[in-house]
Structure formats: C-alpha cells, structure tokens
Design an enzyme around this catalytic site. Structure first.
Site, PDB file in Angstrom:
ATOM      1  CB  CYS A  10      18.022  -9.019 -17.434  1.00 53.12           C
ATOM      2  SG  CYS A  10      17.541  -7.446 -17.857  1.00 53.12           S
ATOM      3  CB  SER A  11      14.568  -7.329 -13.026  1.00 55.43           C
ATOM      4  OG  SER A  11      15.120  -6.331 -13.497  1.00 55.43           O
TER       5      SER A  11
END
Length: 113
Positions: A10-11
């Site tokens: 997840c960024s």
C-alpha cells in the site's frame, strides 16, 4: 514504543512508514497481513483510535462487498470479520502509547509521534 500496522503493498502505508523512519524514533513494524491481529489486539487499537469498528473497515474490498455489505452486523461481527480477513483493516494504523491514528493522509501520523 510506536507501532505501525503496515501493508508494504500500500502506497499510503509506505508513506506512513517513511514518516516514522524520518522521525528517528524507535518503532516496531507489524505486517498485519502476515501476523494477523487477535480480537483483543484489534479491540485495543479501535479503543485507542476512538472510533467504531466499521470506521476502519475497507469497504471497497471484494470480500466486504461479497460477504458483509448490506448485512446488519454488530461491532463484534465487524471485528471478527477484520480478524478473519485482515485485508479489511484500514491502513496504516500507527499506535503510540495510548493514542492511535489511521495514516490517511499519511501526514496525520505526525500528530502522535
């Protein structure tokens, strides 16, 4: 000690981790998809966040839409769903002592570190 409940894919979670790393403070990274949380751990986090369990559910996940959306669920049912399907837990979550925050936006993490 600061703990970050992290998903490396997840960024936003990676951005949150970078904020904590840049702080220079000691912390622990918990990859909650690999080390699933217990009901007690998740209840503790929710309490520190000061939210209802539904507030940290990722409602766009396929498992939520197929198995839970539109159903009447108690807080206990929602917590059990997140324990059984950790992908449903919003990320990242950062806990520092008795405070916690969901790192969306990641800059909100600075409030508790």
């Amino acid at each position: 000690m600061i703990k970050i409940y992290h998903n490396p894919r997840c960024s936003k979670s990676r951005q949150g981790l970078a904020i904590i790393e840049d702080s220079g403070k000691e912390f622990e990274t918990i990859k909650y998809l690999e080390q699933p949380l217990s009901v007690i751990e998740l209840e503790s986090i929710i309490s520190k966040l000061g939210v209802k369990p539904i507030d940290i559910v990722r409602k766009n996940e396929a498992i939520w839409k197929s198995d839970f959306k539109g159903k009447i669920l108690s807080d206990k049912n929602i917590i059990e769903a997140m324990v059984n399907h950790p992908k449903l837990i919003e990320r990242p979550i950062v806990v520092n002592e008795d405070k916690a925050v969901v790192g969306r936006p990641p800059e909100s993490i600075t409030e508790i570190i």
